[in-house]
Every structure is written in structure tokens, then in C-alpha cells.
Design a protein around this motif. Structure first.
Motif, PDB file in Angstrom:
ATOM      1  N   ARG A   1       0.839  -1.190   0.000  1.00  0.00           N
ATOM      2  CA  ARG A   1       0.000   0.000   0.000  1.00  0.00           C
ATOM      3  C   ARG A   1       0.878   1.245   0.000  1.00  0.00           C
ATOM      4  NH1 ARG A   1      -4.585   0.561   4.576  1.00  0.00           N
ATOM      5  NH2 ARG A   1      -2.742   0.570   5.931  1.00  0.00           N
ATOM      6  N   ALA A   2       0.475   2.236  -0.748  1.00  0.00           N
ATOM      7  CA  ALA A   2       1.172   3.522  -0.778  1.00  0.00           C
ATOM      8  C   ALA A   2       0.479   4.483   0.175  1.00  0.00           C
ATOM      9  CB  ALA A   2       1.158   4.100  -2.191  1.00  0.00           C
ATOM     10  N   ASP A   3       1.259   5.273   0.909  1.00  0.00           N
ATOM     11  CA  ASP A   3       0.671   6.268   1.798  1.00  0.00           C
ATOM     12  C   ASP A   3      -0.172   7.255   1.010  1.00  0.00           C
ATOM     13  OD1 ASP A   3       1.940   5.167   4.016  1.00  0.00           O
ATOM     14  OD2 ASP A   3       3.679   6.481   3.849  1.00  0.00           O
ATOM     15  N   LEU A   4       0.444   7.829  -0.015  1.00  0.00           N
ATOM     16  CA  LEU A   4      -0.230   8.808  -0.865  1.00  0.00           C
ATOM     17  C   LEU A   4       0.185   8.591  -2.313  1.00  0.00           C
ATOM     18  CD1 LEU A   4       0.431  12.143   1.110  1.00  0.00           C
ATOM     19  CD2 LEU A   4      -1.746  10.942   0.991  1.00  0.00           C
ATOM     20  N   VAL A   5      -0.753   8.753  -3.204  1.00  0.00           N
ATOM     21  CA  VAL A   5      -0.431   8.827  -4.628  1.00  0.00           C
ATOM     22  C   VAL A   5      -1.109  10.066  -5.177  1.00  0.00           C
ATOM     23  CG1 VAL A   5      -0.551   7.749  -6.892  1.00  0.00           C
ATOM     24  CG2 VAL A   5      -0.241   6.320  -4.865  1.00  0.00           C
ATOM     25  N   GLU A   6      -0.294  10.995  -5.647  1.00  0.00           N
ATOM     26  CA  GLU A   6      -0.827  12.171  -6.315  1.00  0.00           C
ATOM     27  C   GLU A   6      -0.935  11.871  -7.802  1.00  0.00           C
ATOM     28  OE1 GLU A   6       1.256  15.475  -3.348  1.00  0.00           O
ATOM     29  OE2 GLU A   6       1.858  15.330  -5.450  1.00  0.00           O
ATOM     30  N   TYR A   7      -1.981  12.362  -8.412  1.00  0.00           N
ATOM     31  CA  TYR A   7      -2.151  12.215  -9.859  1.00  0.00           C
ATOM     32  C   TYR A   7      -2.059  13.606 -10.478  1.00  0.00           C
ATOM     33  CZ  TYR A   7      -3.397   7.373  -9.122  1.00  0.00           C
ATOM     34  OH  TYR A   7      -3.357   6.028  -8.777  1.00  0.00           O
ATOM     35  N   HIS A   8      -0.973  13.818 -11.244  1.00  0.00           N
ATOM     36  CA  HIS A   8      -0.726  15.114 -11.864  1.00  0.00           C
ATOM     37  C   HIS A   8      -1.216  15.101 -13.311  1.00  0.00           C
ATOM     38  CE1 HIS A   8       2.873  15.791  -8.902  1.00  0.00           C
ATOM     39  NE2 HIS A   8       1.724  15.593  -8.289  1.00  0.00           N
ATOM     40  N   PRO A   9      -1.830  16.160 -13.776  1.00  0.00           N
ATOM     41  CA  PRO A   9      -2.282  16.213 -15.171  1.00  0.00           C
ATOM     42  C   PRO A   9      -1.114  16.042 -16.137  1.00  0.00           C
ATOM     43  CG  PRO A   9      -3.221  18.015 -13.899  1.00  0.00           C
ATOM     44  CD  PRO A   9      -2.180  17.396 -13.030  1.00  0.00           C
ATOM     45  N   ASP A  10      -1.316  15.198 -17.138  1.00  0.00           N
ATOM     46  CA  ASP A  10      -0.262  14.961 -18.129  1.00  0.00           C
ATOM     47  C   ASP A  10      -0.925  14.574 -19.445  1.00  0.00           C
ATOM     48  OD1 ASP A  10       1.839  14.169 -19.714  1.00  0.00           O
ATOM     49  OD2 ASP A  10       2.823  12.978 -18.173  1.00  0.00           O
ATOM     50  N   PRO A  11      -0.955  15.467 -20.408  1.00  0.00           N
ATOM     51  CA  PRO A  11      -1.598  15.167 -21.702  1.00  0.00           C
ATOM     52  C   PRO A  11      -0.967  13.982 -22.421  1.00  0.00           C
ATOM     53  CG  PRO A  11      -1.142  17.515 -21.468  1.00  0.00           C
ATOM     54  CD  PRO A  11      -0.431  16.834 -20.353  1.00  0.00           C
ATOM     55  N   ALA A  12       0.318  13.664 -22.111  1.00  0.00           N
ATOM     56  CA  ALA A  12       0.989  12.555 -22.785  1.00  0.00           C
ATOM     57  C   ALA A  12       0.578  11.203 -22.225  1.00  0.00           C
ATOM     58  CB  ALA A  12       2.511  12.714 -22.664  1.00  0.00           C
TER      59      ALA A  12
ATOM     60  N   GLY B   1      -4.541  10.781 -19.056  1.00  0.00           N
ATOM     61  CA  GLY B   1      -4.537  12.208 -18.776  1.00  0.00           C
ATOM     62  C   GLY B   1      -3.930  12.562 -17.434  1.00  0.00           C
ATOM     63  N   TRP B   2      -3.525  11.538 -16.677  1.00  0.00           N
ATOM     64  CA  TRP B   2      -2.938  11.736 -15.354  1.00  0.00           C
ATOM     65  C   TRP B   2      -1.684  10.880 -15.223  1.00  0.00           C
ATOM     66  CZ3 TRP B   2      -5.272  15.215 -12.049  1.00  0.00           C
ATOM     67  CH2 TRP B   2      -6.587  15.570 -12.343  1.00  0.00           C
ATOM     68  N   ARG B   3      -0.721  11.359 -14.447  1.00  0.00           N
ATOM     69  CA  ARG B   3       0.493  10.586 -14.192  1.00  0.00           C
ATOM     70  C   ARG B   3       0.668  10.415 -12.679  1.00  0.00           C
ATOM     71  NH1 ARG B   3       4.218   9.007 -17.588  1.00  0.00           N
ATOM     72  NH2 ARG B   3       3.420  10.459 -19.152  1.00  0.00           N
ATOM     73  N   PRO B   4       0.785   9.160 -12.212  1.00  0.00           N
ATOM     74  CA  PRO B   4       0.924   8.930 -10.767  1.00  0.00           C
ATOM     75  C   PRO B   4       2.252   9.463 -10.227  1.00  0.00           C
ATOM     76  CG  PRO B   4       0.329   6.898 -11.938  1.00  0.00           C
ATOM     77  CD  PRO B   4       0.731   7.905 -12.969  1.00  0.00           C
ATOM     78  N   TYR B   5       2.189   9.931  -8.987  1.00  0.00           N
ATOM     79  CA  TYR B   5       3.372  10.457  -8.302  1.00  0.00           C
ATOM     80  C   TYR B   5       3.299   9.954  -6.857  1.00  0.00           C
ATOM     81  CZ  TYR B   5       6.899  13.959  -6.876  1.00  0.00           C
ATOM     82  OH  TYR B   5       8.022  14.597  -6.407  1.00  0.00           O
ATOM     83  N   PRO B   6       3.988   8.841  -6.536  1.00  0.00           N
ATOM     84  CA  PRO B   6       3.886   8.279  -5.183  1.00  0.00           C
ATOM     85  C   PRO B   6       4.626   9.134  -4.157  1.00  0.00           C
ATOM     86  CG  PRO B   6       5.524   7.067  -6.456  1.00  0.00           C
ATOM     87  CD  PRO B   6       4.887   8.049  -7.401  1.00  0.00           C
ATOM     88  N   VAL B   7       4.043   9.226  -2.956  1.00  0.00           N
ATOM     89  CA  VAL B   7       4.647   9.962  -1.852  1.00  0.00           C
ATOM     90  C   VAL B   7       4.632   9.055  -0.621  1.00  0.00           C
ATOM     91  CG1 VAL B   7       4.549  11.999  -0.368  1.00  0.00           C
ATOM     92  CG2 VAL B   7       3.825  12.167  -2.776  1.00  0.00           C
ATOM     93  N   GLU B   8       5.810   8.761  -0.081  1.00  0.00           N
ATOM     94  CA  GLU B   8       5.935   7.913   1.100  1.00  0.00           C
ATOM     95  C   GLU B   8       6.254   8.787   2.309  1.00  0.00           C
ATOM     96  OE1 GLU B   8       6.163   4.377   3.453  1.00  0.00           O
ATOM     97  OE2 GLU B   8       5.258   4.840   1.501  1.00  0.00           O
ATOM     98  N   VAL B   9       5.514   8.597   3.392  1.00  0.00           N
ATOM     99  CA  VAL B   9       5.673   9.401   4.601  1.00  0.00           C
ATOM    100  C   VAL B   9       6.536   8.646   5.611  1.00  0.00           C
ATOM    101  CG1 VAL B   9       4.478  10.544   6.506  1.00  0.00           C
ATOM    102  CG2 VAL B   9       3.439  10.504   4.215  1.00  0.00           C
ATOM    103  N   LYS B  10       7.596   9.306   6.100  1.00  0.00           N
ATOM    104  CA  LYS B  10       8.490   8.721   7.093  1.00  0.00           C
ATOM    105  C   LYS B  10       8.516   9.613   8.331  1.00  0.00           C
ATOM    106  CE  LYS B  10       9.702   5.335   4.443  1.00  0.00           C
ATOM    107  NZ  LYS B  10       9.230   3.957   4.745  1.00  0.00           N
ATOM    108  N   ARG B  11       8.611   8.973   9.506  1.00  0.00           N
ATOM    109  CA  ARG B  11       8.550   9.720  10.751  1.00  0.00           C
ATOM    110  C   ARG B  11       9.807  10.541  11.004  1.00  0.00           C
ATOM    111  NH1 ARG B  11      10.310   9.271  15.855  1.00  0.00           N
ATOM    112  NH2 ARG B  11      11.456   7.368  15.349  1.00  0.00           N
ATOM    113  N   GLY B  12      10.973   9.973  10.700  1.00  0.00           N
ATOM    114  CA  GLY B  12      12.229  10.593  11.107  1.00  0.00           C
ATOM    115  C   GLY B  12      12.829  11.517  10.070  1.00  0.00           C
TER     116      GLY B  12
END
Length: 215
Positions: free
Chosen positions: A78-89, A93-104
Motif C-alpha cells: 500500500r502507498a501512503d499517498l499517490v498524487e495524480y498530476h495532469p499529463d496530456p501525454a 490524462g494523469w500521471r501517478p506520483y507516489p509519496v511515502e511518509v516517514k517519521r524521522g
């Protein structure tokens, strides 16, 4: 061994593996776990982040607690967050951008980057689109670190996945020498590196003695 769900690698196992192969095997092969203050704080942070849902922000769509999988690598998690950014290519129409959250804070080794790259490999298979970059968010520093999924990192990630498959399929728990990092491991009382490493040295000494006997 046949290709079954039992041999799939959890995304979280990759960070354990790159910190210590013995730790990874104790958790994912022997199913051992022991919580300390650091792991409890990390768990609480992810419980706040990992609430399934989505929202729209200017210029992007955000999905939380996203289930991921890659059948090619037998990888799941599981991914903490996945942002989908607009991308015409992109076909969608969207390109995933995973973001992992770390405590330290940012670490000197690449375990966090490998775990994030593994998420990108899953997203690429799931969406059929290239995922060239993601980000690590470190809570102690309150800022993101962009991570480029270049050829070197992708190779490093697939090597780690293959090694974790090997440990799972062989049900192997490697013996490792005691190291300074053992002091920060919550499993140290269960792992007993000073004992197991000593046993290995004795076994190797006895083996050499037997092999040296002229029969």
C-alpha cells in the motif's frame, strides 16, 4: 516453489531487508514482531496518513492508502499517498506520483528510495504509464525529498525484491554479526545477534576441523 500469493513480497519488506536481512526474515518469514517507542510512533503516524480516501487539490488529485500490486515482480502493498498530476501525454490524462511518509529524517542508506521505487513499479504496471519520479516526506524535517527513479535505482529495487523472494521461498533466516545499528532495532531482544553470530563462528570452526582430518 509455485507462484502463489504466499511468495509475494510486501513493499514494507524491502525497507526491512535493506536495513538488515535477518530483521526482514524474522518479520516476514518467522512472523516475529516487537514494538518499541520508535515503531509505535511510526505506526501512529501511518494510522493518521493511511485512512483511505481522496481529495482534489489545485492541479492534482490525491489518493490515500492506495492498494498496489505488480504481478511481474510478485509485489504487493500500500502507498501512503499517490498524487495524480495532469499529463496530456498519459493515456489517462494523469500521471501517478507516489509519496511515502516517514517519521524521522533522511537516511544515509537507500532503503526509503527503494521502497518508493517499488511503489512506482507497481503503479506503472497498474496504469500502463511511466512513473519517473516520486517523493519522500520526512516528518522530523517537515519537507519533501524528490526521488528520481533512474536506471540504477530501478535495478537496485529489483535486486532487493529478488533477494526477498529468495528468503521467503527458502524460509531462510540469515545469521549476521552484531553491529551498531542493532541497538536501534526493536527486534534485537528476539534476534540475539551476539549469540547467533557466535554460534555460526563455532559451526564454521568445527566444519574446518572436520575437513582438515585426513581420512
Amino acid at each position: 516453489m509455485s507462484d502463489t500469493r504466499e511468495t509475494w513480497v510486501a513493499l514494507s519488506a524491502l525497507q526491512h531487508l535493506l536495513f538488515c536481512e535477518r530483521q526482514a526474515a524474522l518479520i516476514h518469514v518467522e512472523q516475529l514482531w516487537r514494538e518499541d517507542v520508535n515503531t509505535a510512533l511510526g505506526r501512529l503516524l501511518h494510522e493518521r496518513v493511511d485512512l483511505p480516501g481522496h481529495d482534489a487539490r489545485p492541479g492534482r488529485r490525491v489518493e490515500r492508502a492506495v492498494r498496489l500490486g505488480c504481478s511481474r515482480l510478485r509485489l504487493t502493498g500500500r502507498a501512503d499517498l499517490v498524487e495524480y498530476h495532469p499529463d496530456p501525454a498519459s493515456p489517462t490524462g494523469w500521471r501517478p506520483y507516489p509519496v511515502e511518509v516517514k517519521r524521522g529524517r533522511r537516511k544515509s542508506h537507500d532503503a526509503d528510495a527503494v521502497q518508493l521505487c517499488a511503489q512506482a513499479l507497481c503503479l506503472e504496471e497498474m496504469h500502463g504509464v511511466a512513473v519517473p519520479e516520486g517523493a519522500l516526506f520526512y516528518g522530523a524535517q517537515h519537507r519533501r525529498q524528490a526521488v528520481s527513479f533512474d536506471v540504477r535505482l530501478r535495478a537496485r529495487t529489483e535486486e532487493a525484491i529478488a533477494r526477498m523472494h529468495e528468503l521467503l521461498e527458502r524460509r531462510d533466516v540469515p545469521v549476521v554479526p552484531k553491529a551498531p545499528k542493532c541497538e536501534s532495532c526493536s527486534l534485537e531482544p528476539l534476534c540475539l545477534p551476539h549469540v547467533t553470530a557466535g554460534q555460526r563462528r563455532v559451526a564454521e570452526h568445527l566444519r574446518r576441523m572436520v575437513e582438515s582430518v585426513d581420512l
